[in-house]
Write a protein that holds these residues in place. Structure first.
Motif, short mmCIF file in Angstrom:
data_model
loop_
_atom_site.label_atom_id
_atom_site.label_comp_id
_atom_site.label_asym_id
_atom_site.label_seq_id
_atom_site.Cartn_x
_atom_site.Cartn_y
_atom_site.Cartn_z
N HIS A 147 42.48 44.38 28.87
CA HIS A 147 43.47 43.30 28.95
C HIS A 147 44.55 43.65 29.97
O HIS A 147 44.77 44.85 30.24
CB HIS A 147 44.14 43.07 27.59
CG HIS A 147 43.20 42.62 26.53
ND1 HIS A 147 42.43 41.49 26.66
CD2 HIS A 147 42.89 43.16 25.31
CE1 HIS A 147 41.69 41.34 25.56
NE2 HIS A 147 41.94 42.35 24.74
N GLY A 200 38.92 39.50 34.82
CA GLY A 200 38.13 38.28 34.86
C GLY A 200 37.22 38.16 33.65
O GLY A 200 37.08 39.09 32.86
N ARG A 201 36.58 37.01 33.57
CA ARG A 201 35.63 36.80 32.46
C ARG A 201 34.38 37.64 32.72
O ARG A 201 34.12 38.07 33.85
CB ARG A 201 35.27 35.32 32.41
CG ARG A 201 34.48 34.85 33.60
CD ARG A 201 34.29 33.35 33.61
NE ARG A 201 33.41 32.96 34.70
CZ ARG A 201 33.28 31.72 35.13
NH1 ARG A 201 33.98 30.76 34.60
NH2 ARG A 201 32.44 31.44 36.12
N GLU A 235 30.66 38.24 33.56
CA GLU A 235 29.65 37.49 34.32
C GLU A 235 28.33 38.25 34.26
O GLU A 235 28.29 39.43 33.92
CB GLU A 235 30.11 37.34 35.78
CG GLU A 235 31.44 36.62 35.92
CD GLU A 235 31.87 36.52 37.38
OE1 GLU A 235 31.05 36.15 38.22
OE2 GLU A 235 33.04 36.82 37.67
N ARG A 277 32.44 42.53 34.97
CA ARG A 277 33.67 41.74 35.13
C ARG A 277 34.54 42.40 36.20
O ARG A 277 34.44 43.59 36.45
CB ARG A 277 34.42 41.64 33.80
CG ARG A 277 34.91 42.91 33.21
CD ARG A 277 35.22 42.80 31.73
NE ARG A 277 36.06 41.64 31.42
CZ ARG A 277 36.55 41.40 30.22
NH1 ARG A 277 36.29 42.23 29.22
NH2 ARG A 277 37.30 40.34 30.00
N ILE A 292 44.56 36.43 33.50
CA ILE A 292 43.36 36.75 32.73
C ILE A 292 42.37 35.60 32.83
O ILE A 292 42.76 34.43 32.86
CB ILE A 292 43.70 37.07 31.25
CG1 ILE A 292 42.48 37.63 30.51
CG2 ILE A 292 44.28 35.87 30.52
CD1 ILE A 292 42.81 38.28 29.18
N GLY A 293 41.07 35.95 32.96
CA GLY A 293 40.01 34.94 32.93
C GLY A 293 39.80 34.24 34.26
O GLY A 293 40.34 34.61 35.29
N GLY A 294 38.98 33.18 34.22
CA GLY A 294 38.73 32.38 35.42
C GLY A 294 37.63 32.95 36.30
O GLY A 294 37.18 34.08 36.14
N TYR A 295 37.23 32.14 37.28
CA TYR A 295 36.17 32.54 38.22
C TYR A 295 36.79 33.32 39.36
O TYR A 295 37.80 32.90 39.93
CB TYR A 295 35.45 31.29 38.73
CG TYR A 295 34.43 31.59 39.80
CD1 TYR A 295 33.35 32.44 39.53
CD2 TYR A 295 34.53 31.05 41.07
CE1 TYR A 295 32.41 32.73 40.50
CE2 TYR A 295 33.59 31.31 42.05
CZ TYR A 295 32.54 32.17 41.77
OH TYR A 295 31.62 32.46 42.73
#
Length: 306
Positions: free
Chosen positions: A218, A170-171, A173, A188, A290-293
């Motif tokens: 990654h 995830g991103r 935070e 994260r 990859i990424g997102g909330y």
């Protein structure tokens, strides 16, 4: 012949004016702590804890101030150190305690080794692993690796090490360290699989003192996390919210950083590597995100419960 042991040091430190050199291996390493305050005039207000051991047992060692930027990155888990002209102080009672991989190891908890630039100026030497002799009796670094299939049976706050293939990251935070405070924790979420279960490890990874690793997690990388703690929601369905979070002594490693690390000799690490050789990279790539909330633990299904 002039080297003393940690056990002898604990028994005789009050009566000694000068302490003999110590020969120890680093078993655990904390994140770097910044303790600067506007009213205090300290040039480099940094501190880092290490747990070091010899044949007699394990003791805390503290690296202070300007020695931190000079030595922190060189003192890795497994590094052998020769310490001269160090200070001995009574232990700070509120520091975190890592769980040793060897449960039989004796812990000397009353005193700690203090390394500083003066009073006295410490002399630190790193001994290359290839010239470390068996007769020195230095302990090997041991781990507590678990597989994903073993995780569901472990109690809350259980300390462990894990290895897995990253399928989601995830991103980054932020969370406030204290309510209305100005300091934040950076973290994260990540998922990693090891082939022993249909479910992944769910990992809450706080930024340790390894920004070059934390920022480059990654999908499809081999991720090793040491000194993690099990977190489970004991109120509702314990198995649905089980995850692992970093501790003060956690170390994180990704592909490109594994070479030479002590854990590469561990049986469960070798088993994981064998499993990855049976996997199709293209098939695993299709399942990665990859990424997102990422809201976790998930909120209840209806608003009244929430």
């Amino acid at each position: 012949s002039r080297v003393t042991s940690l056990g002898q040091l604990e028994m005789t430190w009050r009566s000694r004016r000068h302490c003999h050199p110590l020969l120890v291996r680093v078993l655990h390493k904390s994140r770097l702590r910044y303790y600067g305050k506007p009213e205090k005039k300290v040039d480099m207000p940094y501190q880092a804890y290490f747990e070091v051991a010899d044949g007699s047992g394990m003791m805390s060692m503290v690296l202070w101030n300007s020695l931190c930027p000079e030595w922190y990155n060189s003192m890795k888990v497994g590094t052998v150190l020769l310490l001269e002209q160090y200070a001995i102080k009574t232990s700070y009672p509120f520091k975190t305690q890592p769980t040793p991989g060897d449960s039989q190891m004796k812990r000397f908890a009353t005193i700690e080794i203090s390394l500083n630039v003066r009073d006295p100026p410490t002399k630190i030497s790193i001994i290359p692993e290839e010239i470390v002799k068996p007769e020195w009796g230095l302990p090997e670094v041991k781990y507590r690796f678990i597989t994903r299939s073993e995780l569901d049976d472990l109690p809350n706050n259980y300390p462990c090490d894990v290895i897995g293939l990253v399928t989601f990251v995830g991103r980054a935070e932020r969370a406030r360290k204290r309510e209305r405070g100005e300091d934040f924790w950076l973290y994260r979420w990540a998922h990693a699989i090891d082939g022993t279960s249909d479910q992944p490890f769910i990992l809450e990874l706080f930024a340790t003192s390894q920004p070059d690793v934390f920022e480059h997690i990654h999908p499809m990388t081999y991720l090793v996390c040491t000194q993690m703690r099990v977190v489970r929601d004991l109120t509702e369905n314990p198995s649905s919210t089980i995850y692992l979070t970093t501790s003060n002594e956690s170390q994180i490693f990704i592909t490109g950083w594994h070479k030479g690390q002590p854990y590469t000799k561990d049986t469960k690490v070798k088993n994981f590597i064998q499993w990855t050789k049976t996997q199709n990279e293209a098939d695993q790539m299709k399942k990665t995100v990859i990424g997102g909330y990422y809201p976790f633990p998930r909120p209840p299904n209806n608003f009244l419960k929430y």
